[in-house]
Design a protein around this motif. Structure first.
Motif, PDB file in Angstrom:
ATOM      1  N   LEU A  35      40.074  40.722  43.748  1.00  0.00           N
ATOM      2  CA  LEU A  35      41.016  39.959  42.928  1.00  0.00           C
ATOM      3  C   LEU A  35      42.464  40.326  43.262  1.00  0.00           C
ATOM      4  O   LEU A  35      43.327  39.454  43.407  1.00  0.00           O
ATOM      5  N   ALA A  36      42.716  41.637  43.378  1.00  0.00           N
ATOM      6  CA  ALA A  36      44.080  42.081  43.673  1.00  0.00           C
ATOM      7  C   ALA A  36      44.542  41.558  45.029  1.00  0.00           C
ATOM      8  O   ALA A  36      45.694  41.124  45.187  1.00  0.00           O
ATOM      9  N   ARG A  38      43.545  38.838  46.542  1.00  0.00           N
ATOM     10  CA  ARG A  38      43.801  37.399  46.508  1.00  0.00           C
ATOM     11  C   ARG A  38      45.176  37.115  45.901  1.00  0.00           C
ATOM     12  O   ARG A  38      45.873  36.186  46.336  1.00  0.00           O
ATOM     13  N   VAL A  39      45.554  37.893  44.888  1.00  0.00           N
ATOM     14  CA  VAL A  39      46.898  37.725  44.322  1.00  0.00           C
ATOM     15  C   VAL A  39      47.954  38.068  45.364  1.00  0.00           C
ATOM     16  O   VAL A  39      48.948  37.345  45.542  1.00  0.00           O
ATOM     17  N   ALA A  42      48.394  35.359  47.859  1.00  0.00           N
ATOM     18  CA  ALA A  42      49.202  34.251  47.335  1.00  0.00           C
ATOM     19  C   ALA A  42      50.686  34.569  47.446  1.00  0.00           C
ATOM     20  O   ALA A  42      51.504  33.702  47.802  1.00  0.00           O
ATOM     21  N   VAL A  43      51.054  35.812  47.160  1.00  0.00           N
ATOM     22  CA  VAL A  43      52.462  36.219  47.284  1.00  0.00           C
ATOM     23  C   VAL A  43      52.904  36.124  48.738  1.00  0.00           C
ATOM     24  O   VAL A  43      53.996  35.628  49.047  1.00  0.00           O
TER      25      VAL A  43
END
Length: 321
Positions: A35-36, A38-39, A42-43
């Motif tokens: 999850l981390a 994937r964030v 995105a950044v």
């Protein structure tokens, strides 16, 4: 001086040495890590301008919420007593934005720093001396600080043909471990504190350069006290010890942002020679002080690009010394 534009493609030989690719630290669990990342993906997908705007906002938010703000302002009050409170707050805010920029830029998984991001300029005598050292198959000792973007500055050197290993600490968490993995992708070997002097010695003898951050507080029993912004600061003697044992030249390397914050130039100064005519321990302290003085010069020139949030002077000499 600024490092010239990177050659493309990057030489395949400049990979981290296999003996220095072990990653120490604590990775997150599989789900949290996924999850981390994937964030962070995105950044990284944002345009440079949007990502920088996000970094500036994050830095402003951290400053406004008061996260370590008192530490930063106290440090600035000691370093710049002649400046107004408003000037010191402006510098502090810039330091927060610098930190946020470094983090958001350092999670990018590209193993190369894209050429448009690095400013090409004419090399100086210091850069030429460093290149000549490497061309002779010798290693150099490089020093930097938590300044500008020290992560990307380090990544630029392997692109310029400088085999590089960095002294690092074991880290934990998805964000930190991604930054560590990116160091390896960029061709930077990892030297951890345990056995660091011996490994740095070996690297230099093998013709590899070693990069150290010299602006962190050390416990009094293992550090040497040198002047830094008018106050004694406990500093690692590792650089001077390795220089003394190997005879390797010492250079300061600083990654400096331009006014837009979107471009970086790498300035090199040196070689910074050890003093002569002193005993072993006094020579180590004096050499550390000389290098620290160069770091201070750059920080004074660009004060908002240094990490004033760090408790740099928390360790002081015992009373009576």
């Amino acid at each position: 001086m600024s490092v010239p534009a990177p050659e493309s493609p990057r030489p395949a030989a400049l990979l981290p040495p296999p003996r220095l690719t072990q990653v120490l630290g604590e990775r997150p669990g599989r789900v949290v890590g996924w999850l981390a990342n994937r964030v962070m993906d995105a950044v990284c997908a944002l345009s440079p301008t949007k990502r920088d705007a996000l970094a500036r906002f994050v830095g402003w938010l951290a400053f406004t919420l008061g996260i370590r703000r008192r530490v930063a302002l106290e440090n600035l009050a000691h370093a710049y007593p002649e400046k107004s409170e408003a000037e010191r707050r402006r510098i502090a805010l810039g330091a927060y934005r610098t930190m946020a920029r470094v983090v958001l830029e350092s999670i990018d998984e590209k193993d190369l720093v894209e050429p448009p991001w690095a400013e090409p300029e004419v090399p100086s005598e210091a850069w030429k001396a460093l290149r000549e050292t490497v061309a002779r198959g010798q290693g150099a000792l490089l020093v930097t600080a938590h300044f500008g973007n020290w992560e990307r500055a380090g990544k630029l050197l392997p692109q310029r043909g400088i085999p590089l290993n960095a002294l690092v600490r074991p880290l934990k968490g998805a964000l930190n471990m991604r930054i560590v993995d990116n160091r390896l992708r960029a061709g930077v070997g990892l030297i951890y504190p345990k056995g660091a002097i011996a490994q740095a010695h070996e690297a230099v003898k093998l013709g590899e350069s070693v990069l150290m951050l010299l602006d962190q507080a050390m416990p009094a029993k293992v550090g040497v006290f040198v002047p830094f912004f008018g106050r004694p600061a406990s500093t690692t003697p590792a650089l001077a010890v390795v220089a003394q044992r190997t005879g390797a030249p010492v250079f300061v390397m600083m990654g400096i942002r331009d006014e837009s914050g979107l471009k970086l130039r790498v300035e090199v100064e040196g070689p910074i020679l050890p003093p002569e005519g002193l005993g072993e321990q006094d020579a180590i302290t004096a050499h550390t002080a000389a290098v620290t003085a160069v770091l201070e010069k750059y920080i004074r020139r660009y004060p908002d690009q240094w990490l004033w949030l760090h408790r740099r002077w928390k360790v002081q000499p015992p009373k009576g010394e």
